[in-house]
Design an enzyme around this catalytic site. Structure first.
Site, PDB file in Angstrom:
ATOM      1  CE  LYS A  76      37.601  18.209   9.547  1.00  0.00           C
ATOM      2  NZ  LYS A  76      38.802  17.862   8.923  1.00  0.00           N
TER       3      LYS A  76
HETATM    4  N1  PMP Z   1      44.119  15.497  10.694  1.00  0.00           N
HETATM    5  C1  PMP Z   1      43.525  16.220  10.040  1.00  0.00           C
HETATM    6  C2  PMP Z   1      44.653  17.466   9.422  1.00  0.00           C
HETATM    7  C3  PMP Z   1      42.185  16.161   9.355  1.00  0.00           C
HETATM    8  O1  PMP Z   1      41.942  16.653   8.611  1.00  0.00           O
HETATM    9  C4  PMP Z   1      41.557  14.861  10.111  1.00  0.00           C
HETATM   10  C5  PMP Z   1      40.202  14.536   9.640  1.00  0.00           C
HETATM   11  N2  PMP Z   1      39.269  15.360  10.386  1.00  0.00           N
HETATM   12  C6  PMP Z   1      42.363  14.038  11.031  1.00  0.00           C
HETATM   13  C7  PMP Z   1      43.578  14.478  11.575  1.00  0.00           C
HETATM   14  C8  PMP Z   1      41.476  12.989  11.705  1.00  0.00           C
HETATM   15  O2  PMP Z   1      40.534  13.416  12.614  1.00  0.00           O
HETATM   16  P1  PMP Z   1      39.019  12.772  12.643  1.00  0.00           P
HETATM   17  O3  PMP Z   1      39.651  11.331  13.110  1.00  0.00           O
HETATM   18  O4  PMP Z   1      38.500  13.523  13.867  1.00  0.00           O
HETATM   19  O5  PMP Z   1      38.371  12.518  11.614  1.00  0.00           O
END
Ligand code: PMP
Length: 304
Positions: A158
């Site tokens: 991330k």
């Molecule tokens: N894809 C991207 C590009 C994101 O930024 C997020 C948000 N964190 C997600 C998917 C979903 O991830 P999560 O469920 O862990 O928040």
């Protein structure tokens, strides 16, 4: 944005308005930083952080991928987030944003000698795609931007830099009058939303792509665990855009987006144009989990 009292910066609680960085902060120029987005919900037993350990692990894994040496351990970062929420004395649901970044001290691309800083902010934040979106679904556009290629960026991280792609896709979708973007991968299969993973339902089967071209979403994983418990049939496989046009239901999952139904894609009505029945069931179960109403999943909560 709703201001809070304090932001955690490198071990100290700093007043919100004083939480500043130098303009020559390395990450501002070259984009190597990693972050998390975590939610805490006001449960009947007080504020509880949802899947704190998993989010914090992903943060440290993101740093490992982009070669940033975080000066804090998993336990220290977890404690910092808990203490931050205690100190800020929040009255409603909270979004937590930890950020590991390269600070002020050196310039130039070779980053390993740059100081590493860590900040954690938290503020009261409601639904990301709107309360109406949660109930009635949102309108989505398949983006003209391809999701970051696995050949040149690292989507398991991330990473700050990955979000230029998301940001441009989001901008394009909103300017075109939609509420969210859905990105395809280089081969034309569904990758993910600008900040969400993607699901469809066809003939009662829940389908979501593998995480080859998406973040390893913690919400997606939670929804799959809920579906498994409910005995819903699950398929992890690639989805094409035309399959989206003819699916019965579609929804996004993300920490910010929670479980958001999709009512329309590229001018095609999804299902009956309302939140689908499986989506409604999973969404309602998801809220039971994050609010601590489902004892089977209470292990996912950290009460502060
Ligand atoms: N894809 C991207 C590009 C994101 O930024 C997020 C948000 N964190 C997600 C998917 C979903 O991830 P999560 O469920 O862990 O928040």
């Amino acid at each position: 944005m709703e201001k809070a009292k304090y932001i955690w910066m490198d071990g100290d609680f700093v007043e919100w308005d004083e939480a500043k960085v130098h303009v020559l902060t390395h990450t501002l120029h070259y984009g190597n930083g990693v972050f998390e987005g975590t939610r805490a919900y006001k449960t009947d037993n007080g504020l509880a952080i949802f899947r704190l350990k998993d989010h914090t692990k992903r943060l440290l894994n993101s740093a490992k991928i982009t070669v940033i040496k975080c000066p804090y351990t998993l336990e220290e970062l977890e404690r910092a987030q808990i203490e931050l929420l205690r100190k800020n004395d929040f009255k409603s649901n909270v979004y937590i944003r930890p950020l590991i970044y390269l600070g002020y001290g050196i310039m130039g691309l070779y980053h390993v000698k740059a100081p590493v800083n860590v900040a954690i902010a938290a503020w009261e934040w409601g639904s990301y795609l709107g309360d109406d979106g949660l109930e009635n679904g949102i309108r989505v556009k398949i983006s003209s931007f391809t999701r970051n290629s696995v050949k040149s960026t690292m989507g398991k991280a991330k990473a700050v830099a990955n979000y230029l792609n998301s940001q441009m896709a989001k901008y394009e979708a909103l300017e075109a009058g939609y509420e969210e973007a859905l990105l395809l991968d280089e081969e034309g299969f569904i990758a993910e939303g600008s900040g969400e993973c993607f699901f469809i339902v066809r003939d009662g089967v829940l389908i979501t792509p593998p995480n080859d071209n998406s973040l390893e979403s913690i919400t997606q994983d939670t929804v799959l665990k809920i579906a498994e418990k409910k005995g819903i049939k699950i398929e992890r496989r690639r989805i094409t855009r035309d399959e989206v046009y003819i699916c019965d239901e579609a929804f996004f999952t993300g920490t910010a987006a929670e479980v958001t139904p999709i009512k329309e894609v590229d001018g095609r009505v999804v299902g009956n144009g309302k939140r689908g029945e499986v989506t409604r069931e999973l969404q309602s179960a998801y809220f039971d989990v994050v609010y601590g109403r489902d004892k089977d999943f209470e292990y996912m909560l950290t009460y502060i």
